[in-house]
Scaffold this motif. Structure first.
Motif, PDB file in Angstrom:
ATOM      1  N   GLU A  39      41.766  48.645  39.102  1.00  0.00           N
ATOM      2  CA  GLU A  39      41.374  47.326  39.576  1.00  0.00           C
ATOM      3  C   GLU A  39      42.557  46.398  39.351  1.00  0.00           C
ATOM      4  O   GLU A  39      43.128  46.351  38.258  1.00  0.00           O
ATOM      5  CB  GLU A  39      40.163  46.818  38.808  1.00  0.00           C
ATOM      6  CG  GLU A  39      39.721  45.440  39.217  1.00  0.00           C
ATOM      7  CD  GLU A  39      38.598  44.903  38.337  1.00  0.00           C
ATOM      8  OE1 GLU A  39      38.411  43.677  38.339  1.00  0.00           O
ATOM      9  OE2 GLU A  39      37.929  45.690  37.657  1.00  0.00           O
ATOM     10  N   VAL A  40      42.930  45.664  40.390  1.00  0.00           N
ATOM     11  CA  VAL A  40      44.080  44.762  40.304  1.00  0.00           C
ATOM     12  C   VAL A  40      43.645  43.358  40.732  1.00  0.00           C
ATOM     13  O   VAL A  40      42.885  43.201  41.678  1.00  0.00           O
ATOM     14  CB  VAL A  40      45.233  45.248  41.223  1.00  0.00           C
ATOM     15  CG1 VAL A  40      46.384  44.265  41.210  1.00  0.00           C
ATOM     16  CG2 VAL A  40      45.694  46.628  40.813  1.00  0.00           C
ATOM     17  N   TRP A  41      44.099  42.354  40.004  1.00  0.00           N
ATOM     18  CA  TRP A  41      43.886  40.967  40.372  1.00  0.00           C
ATOM     19  C   TRP A  41      45.215  40.252  40.230  1.00  0.00           C
ATOM     20  O   TRP A  41      45.915  40.402  39.229  1.00  0.00           O
ATOM     21  CB  TRP A  41      42.857  40.304  39.449  1.00  0.00           C
ATOM     22  CG  TRP A  41      42.656  38.857  39.779  1.00  0.00           C
ATOM     23  CD1 TRP A  41      41.752  38.340  40.661  1.00  0.00           C
ATOM     24  CD2 TRP A  41      43.390  37.744  39.261  1.00  0.00           C
ATOM     25  NE1 TRP A  41      41.875  36.980  40.710  1.00  0.00           N
ATOM     26  CE2 TRP A  41      42.883  36.584  39.870  1.00  0.00           C
ATOM     27  CE3 TRP A  41      44.434  37.621  38.360  1.00  0.00           C
ATOM     28  CZ2 TRP A  41      43.362  35.315  39.591  1.00  0.00           C
ATOM     29  CZ3 TRP A  41      44.934  36.357  38.080  1.00  0.00           C
ATOM     30  CH2 TRP A  41      44.394  35.214  38.692  1.00  0.00           C
ATOM     31  N   THR A  42      45.578  39.482  41.252  1.00  0.00           N
ATOM     32  CA  THR A  42      46.843  38.751  41.237  1.00  0.00           C
ATOM     33  C   THR A  42      46.574  37.297  41.600  1.00  0.00           C
ATOM     34  O   THR A  42      45.846  37.026  42.560  1.00  0.00           O
ATOM     35  CB  THR A  42      47.838  39.359  42.247  1.00  0.00           C
ATOM     36  OG1 THR A  42      47.968  40.759  41.978  1.00  0.00           O
ATOM     37  CG2 THR A  42      49.189  38.700  42.160  1.00  0.00           C
ATOM     38  N   ALA A  43      47.157  36.375  40.852  1.00  0.00           N
ATOM     39  CA  ALA A  43      47.007  34.950  41.145  1.00  0.00           C
ATOM     40  C   ALA A  43      47.604  34.647  42.507  1.00  0.00           C
ATOM     41  O   ALA A  43      48.627  35.219  42.900  1.00  0.00           O
ATOM     42  CB  ALA A  43      47.691  34.117  40.061  1.00  0.00           C
ATOM     43  N   GLU A  44      46.960  33.746  43.215  1.00  0.00           N
ATOM     44  CA  GLU A  44      47.457  33.348  44.532  1.00  0.00           C
ATOM     45  C   GLU A  44      48.866  32.776  44.396  1.00  0.00           C
ATOM     46  O   GLU A  44      49.131  31.948  43.523  1.00  0.00           O
ATOM     47  CB  GLU A  44      46.528  32.301  45.142  1.00  0.00           C
ATOM     48  CG  GLU A  44      46.854  31.982  46.583  1.00  0.00           C
ATOM     49  CD  GLU A  44      45.837  31.039  47.196  1.00  0.00           C
ATOM     50  OE1 GLU A  44      46.246  30.269  48.058  1.00  0.00           O
ATOM     51  OE2 GLU A  44      44.659  31.090  46.801  1.00  0.00           O
ATOM     52  N   THR A 144      43.465  47.346  30.184  1.00  0.00           N
ATOM     53  CA  THR A 144      43.876  46.329  31.158  1.00  0.00           C
ATOM     54  C   THR A 144      45.172  45.715  30.672  1.00  0.00           C
ATOM     55  O   THR A 144      45.280  45.346  29.497  1.00  0.00           O
ATOM     56  CB  THR A 144      42.810  45.224  31.311  1.00  0.00           C
ATOM     57  OG1 THR A 144      41.578  45.823  31.718  1.00  0.00           O
ATOM     58  CG2 THR A 144      43.236  44.196  32.343  1.00  0.00           C
ATOM     59  N   TYR A 146      47.513  42.508  31.043  1.00  0.00           N
ATOM     60  CA  TYR A 146      47.456  41.120  31.491  1.00  0.00           C
ATOM     61  C   TYR A 146      48.853  40.519  31.409  1.00  0.00           C
ATOM     62  O   TYR A 146      49.545  40.692  30.396  1.00  0.00           O
ATOM     63  CB  TYR A 146      46.543  40.292  30.592  1.00  0.00           C
ATOM     64  CG  TYR A 146      45.103  40.737  30.561  1.00  0.00           C
ATOM     65  CD1 TYR A 146      44.196  40.297  31.521  1.00  0.00           C
ATOM     66  CD2 TYR A 146      44.642  41.575  29.546  1.00  0.00           C
ATOM     67  CE1 TYR A 146      42.868  40.687  31.480  1.00  0.00           C
ATOM     68  CE2 TYR A 146      43.318  41.969  29.490  1.00  0.00           C
ATOM     69  CZ  TYR A 146      42.434  41.527  30.464  1.00  0.00           C
ATOM     70  OH  TYR A 146      41.125  41.920  30.405  1.00  0.00           O
ATOM     71  N   ASP A 156      48.853  38.055  36.667  1.00  0.00           N
ATOM     72  CA  ASP A 156      48.487  39.350  37.245  1.00  0.00           C
ATOM     73  C   ASP A 156      47.771  40.167  36.184  1.00  0.00           C
ATOM     74  O   ASP A 156      47.971  39.963  34.985  1.00  0.00           O
ATOM     75  CB  ASP A 156      49.750  40.090  37.713  1.00  0.00           C
ATOM     76  CG  ASP A 156      49.462  41.202  38.708  1.00  0.00           C
ATOM     77  OD1 ASP A 156      48.360  41.231  39.285  1.00  0.00           O
ATOM     78  OD2 ASP A 156      50.346  42.044  38.917  1.00  0.00           O
ATOM     79  N   CYS A 158      46.068  44.393  35.668  1.00  0.00           N
ATOM     80  CA  CYS A 158      45.847  45.728  36.216  1.00  0.00           C
ATOM     81  C   CYS A 158      45.004  46.505  35.217  1.00  0.00           C
ATOM     82  O   CYS A 158      45.395  46.674  34.074  1.00  0.00           O
ATOM     83  CB  CYS A 158      47.184  46.424  36.454  1.00  0.00           C
ATOM     84  SG  CYS A 158      47.015  48.087  37.123  1.00  0.00           S
ATOM     85  N   CYS A 170      49.974  49.754  40.155  1.00  0.00           N
ATOM     86  CA  CYS A 170      49.172  48.541  40.349  1.00  0.00           C
ATOM     87  C   CYS A 170      49.502  47.850  41.662  1.00  0.00           C
ATOM     88  O   CYS A 170      48.625  47.269  42.291  1.00  0.00           O
ATOM     89  CB  CYS A 170      49.391  47.584  39.185  1.00  0.00           C
ATOM     90  SG  CYS A 170      49.122  48.364  37.570  1.00  0.00           S
ATOM     91  N   HIS A 171      50.741  47.874  42.051  1.00  0.00           N
ATOM     92  CA  HIS A 171      51.202  47.294  43.318  1.00  0.00           C
ATOM     93  C   HIS A 171      52.202  48.255  43.936  1.00  0.00           C
ATOM     94  O   HIS A 171      52.930  48.945  43.210  1.00  0.00           O
ATOM     95  CB  HIS A 171      51.890  45.933  43.096  1.00  0.00           C
ATOM     96  CG  HIS A 171      50.961  44.854  42.656  1.00  0.00           C
ATOM     97  ND1 HIS A 171      50.216  44.110  43.528  1.00  0.00           N
ATOM     98  CD2 HIS A 171      50.634  44.412  41.420  1.00  0.00           C
ATOM     99  CE1 HIS A 171      49.479  43.233  42.846  1.00  0.00           C
ATOM    100  NE2 HIS A 171      49.723  43.413  41.554  1.00  0.00           N
TER     101      HIS A 171
END
Length: 173
Positions: A39-44, A144, A146, A156, A158, A170-171
């Motif tokens: 699961e990946v989350w990246t700030a806009e 995770t 961070y 970001d 992962c 992750c990317h």
């Protein structure tokens, strides 16, 4: 044929069969675990991302503590400008990582460049930074990573679950 010899041979065949079955089950379990759930989350608008996490130093059969510099995180500047990472933080979910996050020394990551943050000790360079930990940071069965900027904003993250092959991408860029 001696009395009881047939029974002994029969028990030996059963034992060998059980060993083969157990090895087969383990091989299937390893195959199922070979791709961790990511699961990946990246700030806009983020320009620095966690490219990959190599969480299983030395591989599956060597304890991580024997090669801490083979446990690492790779960051990449995907932007068009240099990124000043001074004071940024990298940490995971584990107690050790939360209590002792990696805090970036004065460091600028050029556009398109990567930097590898190793868990162990070493001499910092333009491409490699060292956390200085004496024990592994990343949990092999799931964790995770961070990345926070110097103002405490999450840039970001992962996450992975499952052992996999020791690293997670992750990317891709």
């Amino acid at each position: 044929m001696k009395k009881g010899q047939g029974t002994l041979e029969y028990l030996l065949i059963i034992a060998v069969s059980l060993v083969i079955i157990l090895f087969t089950i383990r091989a299937v379990m390893n195959a199922v675990e070979s791709v961790p759930e990511v699961e990946v989350w990246t700030a806009e608008g983020a320009k620095v991302v966690i490219l990959k996490v190599h969480y299983d130093a030395g591989g599956r059969f060597i304890p991580d503590i024997f090669d801490l510099n083979d446990e690492y995180v790779v960051l990449k500047n995907i932007g068009d400008e240099p990124a000043n990472l001074t004071g940024w933080k990298l940490l995971g979910n584990g107690r050790r990582s939360r209590r002792h996050p990696f805090i970036f020394p004065p460091f600028v990551l050029q556009p398109g460049a990567t930097v590898t943050i190793h868990t162990g000790r070493g001499t910092n360079t333009e491409t490699d930074l060292y956390w200085g930990m004496r024990r592994p940071v990343w949990r092999n069965r799931g964790d995770t990573a961070y990345l926070y900027d110097s103002h405490g904003n999450l840039v970001d993250m992962c996450s992975w679950r499952g052992r996999g092959r020791g690293e997670v991408i992750c990317h891709t860029s």
